[in-house]
Scaffold this motif. Sequence first.
Motif, short mmCIF file in Angstrom:
data_model
loop_
_atom_site.label_atom_id
_atom_site.label_comp_id
_atom_site.label_asym_id
_atom_site.label_seq_id
_atom_site.Cartn_x
_atom_site.Cartn_y
_atom_site.Cartn_z
N HIS A 1 -12.17 -48.75 58.39
CA HIS A 1 -11.27 -47.67 57.96
C HIS A 1 -10.66 -46.95 59.16
CE1 HIS A 1 -14.43 -47.88 54.64
NE2 HIS A 1 -13.34 -48.36 54.10
N ASP B 1 -16.09 -40.34 50.22
CA ASP B 1 -16.73 -41.41 50.99
C ASP B 1 -16.48 -41.20 52.49
OD1 ASP B 1 -17.50 -42.60 48.65
OD2 ASP B 1 -15.89 -44.11 48.65
N ASP B 2 -17.45 -41.61 53.27
CA ASP B 2 -17.26 -41.55 54.71
C ASP B 2 -16.49 -42.78 55.18
OD1 ASP B 2 -17.39 -40.48 57.22
OD2 ASP B 2 -19.57 -40.57 57.41
N LEU C 1 -19.89 -34.33 53.63
CA LEU C 1 -20.04 -35.39 54.63
C LEU C 1 -20.48 -34.86 56.00
CD1 LEU C 1 -16.90 -37.65 54.00
CD2 LEU C 1 -19.28 -38.11 53.36
N ILE D 1 -7.25 -40.86 53.21
CA ILE D 1 -7.61 -41.62 52.01
C ILE D 1 -6.37 -42.28 51.41
CG2 ILE D 1 -8.35 -41.38 49.60
CD1 ILE D 1 -10.74 -41.35 51.38
N TYR E 1 -12.59 -32.78 56.67
CA TYR E 1 -13.47 -33.67 55.91
C TYR E 1 -14.17 -32.89 54.79
CZ TYR E 1 -13.30 -37.64 59.17
OH TYR E 1 -12.91 -38.72 59.95
N ASP F 1 -11.15 -49.60 47.37
CA ASP F 1 -12.49 -49.18 46.95
C ASP F 1 -12.87 -47.79 47.45
OD1 ASP F 1 -12.77 -51.56 45.68
OD2 ASP F 1 -13.93 -52.53 47.27
N ILE F 2 -12.25 -47.34 48.55
CA ILE F 2 -12.67 -46.06 49.10
C ILE F 2 -12.13 -44.92 48.25
CG2 ILE F 2 -10.72 -45.71 50.72
CD1 ILE F 2 -13.01 -44.83 52.75
N LYS F 3 -12.97 -43.93 48.02
CA LYS F 3 -12.58 -42.79 47.19
C LYS F 3 -12.90 -41.48 47.90
CE LYS F 3 -16.89 -42.94 44.47
NZ LYS F 3 -17.51 -43.99 45.28
N TRP F 4 -12.32 -40.41 47.42
CA TRP F 4 -12.52 -39.10 48.04
C TRP F 4 -14.01 -38.76 48.03
CZ3 TRP F 4 -14.27 -34.17 48.17
CH2 TRP F 4 -13.61 -33.28 49.01
#
Length: 430
Positions: free
Chosen positions: A304, A298-299, A325, A283, A321, A293-296
């Motif tokens: 990515h 999120d897949d 998820l 991350i 992970y 935009d990606i946050k903890w």
Amino acid sequence: MKTTISEVYKFVDQEITIGAWLANKRSSGKIAFLQLRDGTGFIQGVVVKSEVDEEVFQKAKTITQETSLYVTGVVREDKRSPFGYELGVTNIEIIHESVGYPITPKEHGTEFLMDNRHLWLRSKRQHAIMKIRNELIRSTYEFFNERGFVKIDAPILTGSAPEGTTELFHTKYFDEDAYLSQSGQLYMEAAAMALGKVFSFGPTFRAEKSKTRRHLIEFWMIEPEMAFYEFEDNLKIQEEYVTHIVQSVLKNCPLPLKTLERDTTILEKVKAPFPRITYDEAIQLLHEKGFDDIKWGDDFGAPHETAIAESFDKPVFITHYPTSLKPFYMQPDPNREDVVLCADLIAPEGYGEIIGGSQRIHDYELLKKRLEEHNLDFDAYKWYLELRQYGSVPHSGFGLGLERTVAWISGVEHVRETIPFPRLLNRLYP
């Protein structure tokens, strides 16, 4: 002497006969060049007018693409040829004349080629990809057999789903609901409790409405499962396995790789150990690369995974992970309840995840709790829970997607070329 193209090196300066098809040809007055294939390889046959009967030369000039032949000639070394040999043709016997073969040497669109997949497989490019696929399969069996694994066949029809039913093909099994398997993992866990180290290798199905270059509806998975293996043991054998299959292709498929114009310098670097980063670190790395935009929690999508892989020159493990998820059966990190002891192996060059694996939950009460949290049917998973009642042990496993791995090693863009007859969202033919 009747032989195959792959064996002609044994008969230099000798006359041999091969059964073959005409892949292509060109002629220039007094000489004809025949591109011949027999399934084992490709070779050029050279027909010189002054050295053969007029009937033979006329056949050479007029035979059509994909006509089947018996070709007799003298094997000669040819350093200009990628194969290293050519055939000085002395006789041609036509077995069956091919008329109006649809795939000509010109450019064809993808849909046309897919409609004619049964014929497209004959091309030099597809031949090379299938040879590499075959080598991956051969070296897979070699790797696991040498390490004492037992091959176990998982059922294709199943009454339960290891990762939920939302992307499964549903059918009726007489008066019961059934699904086409999306994984043999749960059955391999049962087999590992009987045989220690096992693996399955078979077709799996995902009713995922995806059109990306990485996805197929039907694909093949190699799924090992090991009793008494914990998280680190699992990562170690994955590194050894991927190293083995890549090095086997480099050693045994130099001509297919050359046909595909594959840059092998990247593959030559694929040797254990592989770099590792945690999900948390991934991350952070993505933020540094501009993925704000990606946050903890999120897949990761394809962009990515590609961005992460660009930071390494080997496959890279992303570990730990978030629990939310991943599937219900993964063992939590003993130091952090919010992450699990899992890893995805991301291939270089934008090919994405090729392995997903984890340590499995071996505690009965915890697994029961996870089933409840995921609203899964206890009756369907009764047998799976019982594995934790009768001599449960720590155990781990992983699954490698064959087609994605073939795509990466071959350097081809789309997985549809890496399986003989692909099943895609809108394709069930041929």
